[in-house]
Write a protein that holds these residues in place. Structure first.
Motif, PDB file in Angstrom:
ATOM      1  N   GLY A 116      -5.499  -4.196  -8.536  1.00  0.00           N
ATOM      2  CA  GLY A 116      -4.049  -4.545  -9.008  1.00  0.00           C
ATOM      3  C   GLY A 116      -3.428  -3.347  -9.635  1.00  0.00           C
ATOM      4  N   GLY A 117      -2.492  -3.508 -10.415  1.00  0.00           N
ATOM      5  CA  GLY A 117      -1.864  -2.502 -11.177  1.00  0.00           C
ATOM      6  C   GLY A 117      -0.458  -1.907 -10.121  1.00  0.00           C
ATOM      7  N   LEU A 118      -0.426  -0.666  -9.870  1.00  0.00           N
ATOM      8  CA  LEU A 118       0.661  -0.063  -9.003  1.00  0.00           C
ATOM      9  C   LEU A 118       0.272   0.188  -7.639  1.00  0.00           C
ATOM     10  CD1 LEU A 118       1.911   2.473 -11.832  1.00  0.00           C
ATOM     11  CD2 LEU A 118       2.500   0.037 -11.620  1.00  0.00           C
ATOM     12  N   SER A 119       1.410  -0.207  -6.872  1.00  0.00           N
ATOM     13  CA  SER A 119       1.241   0.423  -5.543  1.00  0.00           C
ATOM     14  C   SER A 119       2.550   0.829  -4.929  1.00  0.00           C
ATOM     15  CB  SER A 119       0.459  -0.976  -4.420  1.00  0.00           C
ATOM     16  OG  SER A 119       1.504  -1.625  -4.297  1.00  0.00           O
ATOM     17  N   MET A 120       2.386   1.749  -3.946  1.00  0.00           N
ATOM     18  CA  MET A 120       3.578   2.213  -3.423  1.00  0.00           C
ATOM     19  C   MET A 120       3.427   2.842  -1.960  1.00  0.00           C
ATOM     20  SD  MET A 120       5.831   5.526  -5.093  1.00  0.00           S
ATOM     21  CE  MET A 120       4.761   6.582  -5.095  1.00  0.00           C
ATOM     22  N   MET A 121       4.262   2.627  -0.994  1.00  0.00           N
ATOM     23  CA  MET A 121       4.149   2.935   0.175  1.00  0.00           C
ATOM     24  C   MET A 121       5.410   3.458   0.785  1.00  0.00           C
ATOM     25  SD  MET A 121       2.483  -0.628   1.555  1.00  0.00           S
ATOM     26  CE  MET A 121       2.480  -0.124   3.208  1.00  0.00           C
ATOM     27  N   GLY A 122       5.050   4.658   1.456  1.00  0.00           N
ATOM     28  CA  GLY A 122       6.264   5.589   2.186  1.00  0.00           C
ATOM     29  C   GLY A 122       6.255   5.371   3.636  1.00  0.00           C
ATOM     30  N   HIS A 123       7.253   6.245   4.355  1.00  0.00           N
ATOM     31  CA  HIS A 123       7.340   6.325   5.714  1.00  0.00           C
ATOM     32  C   HIS A 123       6.144   6.345   6.559  1.00  0.00           C
ATOM     33  CE1 HIS A 123       8.831   8.269   9.440  1.00  0.00           C
ATOM     34  NE2 HIS A 123       9.402   6.830   9.530  1.00  0.00           N
ATOM     35  N   LYS A 124       5.651   5.458   7.278  1.00  0.00           N
ATOM     36  CA  LYS A 124       4.755   5.211   8.361  1.00  0.00           C
ATOM     37  C   LYS A 124       3.463   4.544   7.582  1.00  0.00           C
ATOM     38  CE  LYS A 124       6.159   8.505  11.953  1.00  0.00           C
ATOM     39  NZ  LYS A 124       5.547   9.594  12.608  1.00  0.00           N
ATOM     40  N   GLN A 125       3.368   4.310   6.376  1.00  0.00           N
ATOM     41  CA  GLN A 125       2.282   3.640   5.620  1.00  0.00           C
ATOM     42  C   GLN A 125       2.162   2.265   5.770  1.00  0.00           C
ATOM     43  OE1 GLN A 125       2.930   5.599   1.565  1.00  0.00           O
ATOM     44  NE2 GLN A 125       0.676   6.187   2.001  1.00  0.00           N
ATOM     45  N   PHE A 126       1.187   1.536   5.678  1.00  0.00           N
ATOM     46  CA  PHE A 126       0.945   0.140   6.143  1.00  0.00           C
ATOM     47  C   PHE A 126      -0.287  -0.421   5.395  1.00  0.00           C
ATOM     48  CE2 PHE A 126      -1.800   2.956   8.539  1.00  0.00           C
ATOM     49  CZ  PHE A 126      -2.793   2.168   8.699  1.00  0.00           C
ATOM     50  N   GLU A 158      14.799  -4.448   7.020  1.00  0.00           N
ATOM     51  CA  GLU A 158      14.269  -3.604   8.178  1.00  0.00           C
ATOM     52  C   GLU A 158      13.701  -2.498   7.862  1.00  0.00           C
ATOM     53  OE1 GLU A 158      18.828  -3.217   7.457  1.00  0.00           O
ATOM     54  OE2 GLU A 158      17.474  -4.931   7.152  1.00  0.00           O
ATOM     55  N   TYR A 159      13.556  -2.026   6.643  1.00  0.00           N
ATOM     56  CA  TYR A 159      12.815  -0.887   6.280  1.00  0.00           C
ATOM     57  C   TYR A 159      11.381  -1.022   6.058  1.00  0.00           C
ATOM     58  CZ  TYR A 159      17.139   0.686   3.672  1.00  0.00           C
ATOM     59  OH  TYR A 159      18.483   1.260   3.741  1.00  0.00           O
ATOM     60  N   GLY A 160      10.847  -2.378   6.324  1.00  0.00           N
ATOM     61  CA  GLY A 160       9.569  -2.447   6.522  1.00  0.00           C
ATOM     62  C   GLY A 160       9.057  -2.763   5.073  1.00  0.00           C
ATOM     63  N   GLY A 161       7.586  -2.617   4.947  1.00  0.00           N
ATOM     64  CA  GLY A 161       7.011  -2.698   3.661  1.00  0.00           C
ATOM     65  C   GLY A 161       7.038  -4.078   3.224  1.00  0.00           C
ATOM     66  N   LEU A 201       9.451   1.925   7.773  1.00  0.00           N
ATOM     67  CA  LEU A 201      10.263   2.473   8.813  1.00  0.00           C
ATOM     68  C   LEU A 201      11.314   3.295   8.201  1.00  0.00           C
ATOM     69  CD1 LEU A 201      10.646  -0.658  11.379  1.00  0.00           C
ATOM     70  CD2 LEU A 201       8.826   1.224  11.371  1.00  0.00           C
ATOM     71  N   HIS A 202      11.417   3.588   6.799  1.00  0.00           N
ATOM     72  CA  HIS A 202      12.161   4.126   6.021  1.00  0.00           C
ATOM     73  C   HIS A 202      11.890   5.329   5.384  1.00  0.00           C
ATOM     74  CE1 HIS A 202      16.065   4.411   3.786  1.00  0.00           C
ATOM     75  NE2 HIS A 202      15.479   4.264   2.772  1.00  0.00           N
ATOM     76  N   ASN A 203      12.649   6.579   5.111  1.00  0.00           N
ATOM     77  CA  ASN A 203      12.354   7.604   4.267  1.00  0.00           C
ATOM     78  C   ASN A 203      12.504   7.219   2.986  1.00  0.00           C
ATOM     79  OD1 ASN A 203      11.488   9.407   6.434  1.00  0.00           O
ATOM     80  ND2 ASN A 203      13.602   9.587   7.131  1.00  0.00           N
ATOM     81  N   GLY A 204      11.795   6.627   2.504  1.00  0.00           N
ATOM     82  CA  GLY A 204      11.659   5.992   1.182  1.00  0.00           C
ATOM     83  C   GLY A 204      10.318   5.438   0.522  1.00  0.00           C
ATOM     84  N   PHE A 205      10.058   5.092  -0.700  1.00  0.00           N
ATOM     85  CA  PHE A 205       9.168   4.421  -1.032  1.00  0.00           C
ATOM     86  C   PHE A 205       9.288   3.062  -1.649  1.00  0.00           C
ATOM     87  CE2 PHE A 205       7.901   9.057  -1.596  1.00  0.00           C
ATOM     88  CZ  PHE A 205       6.713   9.218  -0.823  1.00  0.00           C
ATOM     89  N   ARG A 206       8.698   2.099  -1.328  1.00  0.00           N
ATOM     90  CA  ARG A 206       8.562   0.582  -1.705  1.00  0.00           C
ATOM     91  C   ARG A 206       7.517   0.530  -2.943  1.00  0.00           C
ATOM     92  NH1 ARG A 206       4.757  -3.772  -0.133  1.00  0.00           N
ATOM     93  NH2 ARG A 206       3.983  -2.465  -1.800  1.00  0.00           N
ATOM     94  N   CYS A 207       7.979   0.303  -3.981  1.00  0.00           N
ATOM     95  CA  CYS A 207       7.328   0.078  -5.287  1.00  0.00           C
ATOM     96  C   CYS A 207       6.839  -1.196  -5.608  1.00  0.00           C
ATOM     97  CB  CYS A 207       7.833   1.052  -6.422  1.00  0.00           C
ATOM     98  SG  CYS A 207       8.326   2.664  -6.094  1.00  0.00           S
ATOM     99  N   CYS A 208       5.613  -1.499  -5.881  1.00  0.00           N
ATOM    100  CA  CYS A 208       5.242  -2.946  -6.284  1.00  0.00           C
ATOM    101  C   CYS A 208       4.188  -2.839  -7.348  1.00  0.00           C
ATOM    102  CB  CYS A 208       4.382  -3.603  -5.143  1.00  0.00           C
ATOM    103  SG  CYS A 208       4.090  -5.096  -4.940  1.00  0.00           S
ATOM    104  N   ILE A 209       4.530  -4.128  -8.171  1.00  0.00           N
ATOM    105  CA  ILE A 209       3.534  -4.311  -9.548  1.00  0.00           C
ATOM    106  C   ILE A 209       2.671  -5.426  -9.197  1.00  0.00           C
ATOM    107  CG2 ILE A 209       3.516  -5.031 -11.662  1.00  0.00           C
ATOM    108  CD1 ILE A 209       6.217  -3.167 -12.037  1.00  0.00           C
ATOM    109  N   SER A 210       1.367  -5.342  -9.267  1.00  0.00           N
ATOM    110  CA  SER A 210       0.550  -6.088  -8.925  1.00  0.00           C
ATOM    111  C   SER A 210      -0.457  -6.770  -9.743  1.00  0.00           C
ATOM    112  CB  SER A 210      -0.393  -5.913  -7.561  1.00  0.00           C
ATOM    113  OG  SER A 210       0.342  -5.260  -6.443  1.00  0.00           O
ATOM    114  N   ASN A 211      -0.610  -7.968  -9.793  1.00  0.00           N
ATOM    115  CA  ASN A 211      -1.624  -8.691 -10.745  1.00  0.00           C
ATOM    116  C   ASN A 211      -2.437  -9.581  -9.744  1.00  0.00           C
ATOM    117  OD1 ASN A 211      -1.770  -8.463 -13.657  1.00  0.00           O
ATOM    118  ND2 ASN A 211       0.434  -8.222 -13.169  1.00  0.00           N
TER     119      ASN A 211
END
Length: 270
Positions: A116-126, A158-161, A201-211
């Motif tokens: 858990g904790g923090l996760s982050m995904m950017g362009h083309k990550q999956f 539509e950005y994905g993630g 699919l976007h030039n940015g980062f999707r940030c998530c907090i996980s437990n």
């Protein structure tokens, strides 16, 4: 931004929508039970949480045929706000409330943030379709609930993630849950809770907090021990064949080494 204040806000927000989310979870519980809460925290708070998210180079890159994402669990390396929000979700009243909504008896929060904790995904990550591993770091408790809190402003679907649930397997269409800003998603984890994160699919980062929440008993009596079990997306047959063999080999290895060959580093070492 103290965790007691955050946990009170989270608790009251969830409780105010309890009737709706109980139905949402119940309606989906025959397959992969889930619910979500929008506008979980005041805008200025969640914006500040996003503003202090670590940069990619400050996180651990997990990149393979299974997944491609940045993660972090050693929370004392980052802005204290991030540790406060993560552990706010572990307040007993919130754990009990979510357990009640999801019909999980005596759920237990994980102070070590195993996976858990923090996760982050950017362009083309999956994150390819997978079943979460079944237990905690010591293989004493069953993983039963996954909490995902999305904190990236103006993140369009539509950005994905986005979270994808596959209740009928990979031969049927998935359920897509938008990783919308200030949205909390809670999903049950068991031997059939196949899920993924769609490619960015976007030039940015999707940030998530996980437990994750655990329990002394599995969700279903027939649930069995499993390692994290990846599959390929429906259009990637070759990847799917490789990942099924990968899971087979790792499962057999765990029959010999009950807790794995080496310790999973994705924990908070306090």
């Amino acid at each position: 931004m103290k965790r007691a204040v955050l946990s009170d806000l989270i608790y009251h927000k969830i409780d105010s929508q309890k009737k709706r989310v109980v139905k949402q979870f119940s309606d989906s519980s025959d397959a992969i039970g889930y619910f979500f809460i929008d506008e979980l925290l005041p805008l200025e708070m969640v914006s500040k949480i996003h503003a202090v998210f670590p940069k990619p180079e400050e996180m651990v890159l997990k990149k393979s045929i299974r997944q491609d994402k940045y993660v972090a669990a050693q929370m004392n390396l980052y802005n204290p706000i991030l540790e406060e929000i993560i552990y706010a979700f572990q307040d007993n009243k919130i754990v009990e409330l979510i357990g009640e909504i999801c019909q999980i008896k005596e759920p237990i929060a994980d102070e070590y943030l195993y996976a858990g904790g923090l996760s982050m995904m950017g362009h083309k990550q999956f994150l390819n379709p997978h079943l979460d591993n079944s237990h905690d770091k010591d293989r004493d408790r069953w993983r039963v609930l996954n909490l995902l809190y999305y904190v990236t402003p103006d993140w369009n679907e539509e950005y994905g993630g986005n979270l994808e649930l596959w209740p009928d397997g990979l031969k049927k269409d998935q359920i897509t849950v938008h990783s919308k800003f200030n949205r909390l998603v809670v999903m049950v984890t068991h031997n059939k809770s196949l899920h993924s994160v769609s490619p960015i699919l976007h030039n940015g980062f999707r940030c998530c907090i996980s437990n994750y929440y655990f329990s002394k008993k599995p969700v279903f009596a027939e649930d069995e021990f499993r390692v994290t079990s990846f599959r390929g997306r429906p259009e990637n047959k070759f990847t799917d064949a490789i990942l099924k063999m990968d899971t087979f080999l790792r499962m057999n290895l765990r029959k010999i080494f009950k807790k794995g060959i080496k310790e999973n580093p994705h924990v908070y070492k306090k």
